[in-house]
Motif scaffolding. Structure first.
Motif, PDB file in Angstrom:
ATOM      1  N   MET A   1       0.774  -1.035   0.107  1.00 25.64           N
ATOM      2  CA  MET A   1      -0.030  -0.110   0.021  1.00 25.64           C
ATOM      3  C   MET A   1       0.936   1.226  -0.006  1.00 25.64           C
ATOM      4  SD  MET A   1      -2.802   1.113   2.616  1.00 25.64           S
ATOM      5  CE  MET A   1      -3.469  -0.473   3.032  1.00 25.64           C
ATOM      6  N   ARG A   2       0.567   2.120  -0.995  1.00 27.23           N
ATOM      7  CA  ARG A   2       1.360   3.358  -0.995  1.00 27.23           C
ATOM      8  C   ARG A   2       0.680   4.510  -0.588  1.00 27.23           C
ATOM      9  NH1 ARG A   2       3.269   2.709  -7.271  1.00 27.23           N
ATOM     10  NH2 ARG A   2       0.909   2.799  -7.466  1.00 27.23           N
ATOM     11  N   ARG A   3      -0.453   4.590  -0.572  1.00 31.60           N
ATOM     12  CA  ARG A   3      -1.318   5.804  -0.095  1.00 31.60           C
ATOM     13  C   ARG A   3      -2.636   5.265   0.151  1.00 31.60           C
ATOM     14  NH1 ARG A   3      -2.676   9.099  -5.116  1.00 31.60           N
ATOM     15  NH2 ARG A   3      -2.661   7.516  -6.764  1.00 31.60           N
ATOM     16  N   SER A   4      -3.616   6.328   0.505  1.00 34.84           N
ATOM     17  CA  SER A   4      -5.117   6.014   0.598  1.00 34.84           C
ATOM     18  C   SER A   4      -5.780   6.533  -0.294  1.00 34.84           C
ATOM     19  CB  SER A   4      -5.271   6.793   2.022  1.00 34.84           C
ATOM     20  OG  SER A   4      -6.837   6.571   2.064  1.00 34.84           O
ATOM     21  N   PRO A   5      -6.791   5.892  -0.774  1.00 32.39           N
ATOM     22  CA  PRO A   5      -7.886   6.544  -1.748  1.00 32.39           C
ATOM     23  C   PRO A   5      -8.976   7.159  -1.063  1.00 32.39           C
ATOM     24  CG  PRO A   5      -8.259   4.271  -1.545  1.00 32.39           C
ATOM     25  CD  PRO A   5      -7.037   4.585  -0.781  1.00 32.39           C
ATOM     26  N   LEU A   6      -8.872   7.538   0.293  1.00 26.65           N
ATOM     27  CA  LEU A   6     -10.231   8.219   0.979  1.00 26.65           C
ATOM     28  C   LEU A   6     -10.728   9.157   0.269  1.00 26.65           C
ATOM     29  CD1 LEU A   6     -11.900   8.290   3.378  1.00 26.65           C
ATOM     30  CD2 LEU A   6     -10.246   9.435   4.433  1.00 26.65           C
ATOM     31  N   LEU A   7      -9.739  10.348   0.026  1.00 19.67           N
ATOM     32  CA  LEU A   7     -10.472  11.588  -0.626  1.00 19.67           C
ATOM     33  C   LEU A   7     -11.063  11.228  -1.852  1.00 19.67           C
ATOM     34  CD1 LEU A   7     -10.895  14.388  -0.512  1.00 19.67           C
ATOM     35  CD2 LEU A   7      -8.637  14.869  -1.615  1.00 19.67           C
ATOM     36  N   GLU A   8     -10.500  10.463  -2.563  1.00 18.05           N
ATOM     37  CA  GLU A   8     -10.901  10.471  -3.845  1.00 18.05           C
ATOM     38  C   GLU A   8     -12.169   9.440  -3.942  1.00 18.05           C
ATOM     39  OE1 GLU A   8      -6.739  11.475  -4.248  1.00 18.05           O
ATOM     40  OE2 GLU A   8      -7.767   9.942  -3.228  1.00 18.05           O
ATOM     41  N   PHE A   9     -12.210   8.380  -2.917  1.00 19.94           N
ATOM     42  CA  PHE A   9     -13.411   7.473  -3.064  1.00 19.94           C
ATOM     43  C   PHE A   9     -14.726   8.314  -2.578  1.00 19.94           C
ATOM     44  CE2 PHE A   9     -15.320   3.614  -0.921  1.00 19.94           C
ATOM     45  CZ  PHE A   9     -16.101   3.180  -2.025  1.00 19.94           C
ATOM     46  N   GLN A  10     -14.522   9.265  -1.225  1.00 19.96           N
ATOM     47  CA  GLN A  10     -15.599   9.936  -0.951  1.00 19.96           C
ATOM     48  C   GLN A  10     -15.945  10.941  -2.030  1.00 19.96           C
ATOM     49  OE1 GLN A  10     -13.941  11.673   2.694  1.00 19.96           O
ATOM     50  NE2 GLN A  10     -14.682   9.901   3.938  1.00 19.96           N
ATOM     51  N   VAL A  11     -15.148  11.667  -2.530  1.00 18.28           N
ATOM     52  CA  VAL A  11     -15.785  12.612  -3.706  1.00 18.28           C
ATOM     53  C   VAL A  11     -16.678  11.701  -4.786  1.00 18.28           C
ATOM     54  CG1 VAL A  11     -15.015  13.874  -5.496  1.00 18.28           C
ATOM     55  CG2 VAL A  11     -14.010  14.110  -3.304  1.00 18.28           C
ATOM     56  N   GLU A 136      -0.865   5.177  -9.809  1.00 16.43           N
ATOM     57  CA  GLU A 136      -0.253   6.237 -10.069  1.00 16.43           C
ATOM     58  C   GLU A 136       1.350   5.913  -9.358  1.00 16.43           C
ATOM     59  OE1 GLU A 136      -0.139  10.346  -7.620  1.00 16.43           O
ATOM     60  OE2 GLU A 136      -1.533  10.700  -9.326  1.00 16.43           O
ATOM     61  N   GLU A 137       2.472   6.381 -10.031  1.00 14.74           N
ATOM     62  CA  GLU A 137       3.569   6.105  -9.394  1.00 14.74           C
ATOM     63  C   GLU A 137       3.877   6.911  -8.312  1.00 14.74           C
ATOM     64  OE1 GLU A 137       5.914   4.099 -10.897  1.00 14.74           O
ATOM     65  OE2 GLU A 137       4.581   3.480 -12.281  1.00 14.74           O
ATOM     66  N   SER A 138       4.498   6.410  -7.429  1.00 13.70           N
ATOM     67  CA  SER A 138       4.957   6.754  -6.044  1.00 13.70           C
ATOM     68  C   SER A 138       5.688   8.204  -6.174  1.00 13.70           C
ATOM     69  CB  SER A 138       5.557   5.938  -5.106  1.00 13.70           C
ATOM     70  OG  SER A 138       5.850   6.328  -3.947  1.00 13.70           O
TER      71      SER A 138
END
Length: 147
Positions: A1-11, A136-138
């Motif tokens: 896991m590189r990062r969280s999709p929280l913001l994009e998923f909520q939007v 997305e690339e890190s």
């Protein structure tokens, strides 16, 4: 896991529900007056899945549904509409995330009472489970503040 999709998923969920004219809000503080019925975006949880190379996560977003209408008809209709809305195709997610799978994990409805033991509101929860891939690339840059 590189990062969280929280913001994009909520939007994506928020915009999707708004497209269907749902009474959805980001949080309780953003609700004007005593507007019911209402749906509020709630808790989010995620966990890595698959291989390390696929950067895939299973995420759960809980929606809270409220109705002050006596009887269970309104809250049941709101819950049914929310489930049907989740089953419609979502818009593409931003930020380099790709939605692989989406569905309802579980739901529940119960009544809440005021301090005198009288009916106050029906409260429902709807857990939405999704499988999201990070394409997305890190980046080396880490941002702590909202711009």
């Amino acid at each position: 896991m590189r990062r969280s999709p929280l913001l994009e998923f909520q939007v994506a969920i928020y915009q999707h529900f708004k497209k269907y004219n749902a009474p959805i809000f980001e949080d309780l503080a953003s609700i004007p007056g005593d507007q019911f019925p209402r749906i509020v975006i709630g808790e989010f949880a995620g966990k890595a899945m698959g291989s390390k190379a696929s950067y895939t996560q299973e995420v759960t977003l809980t929606l809270h549904l409220y109705s002050t209408c006596p009887g269970k008809e309104e809250i049941n209709k709101v819950l049914d509409s929310a489930i049907r809305c989740v089953n419609e195709p979502l818009p593409e997610m931003g930020g380099g995330f790709y939605l692989l799978n989406l569905g309802v994990d579980e739901y529940e409805v119960f009544s809440l009472e005021d301090e005198d033991g009288n009916f106050a509101v029906y409260h429902g929860t709807l857990a939405i489970k999704a499988t999201i891939q990070d394409l997305e690339e890190s980046k080396n840059e880490i941002e702590w503040e909202v711009k």
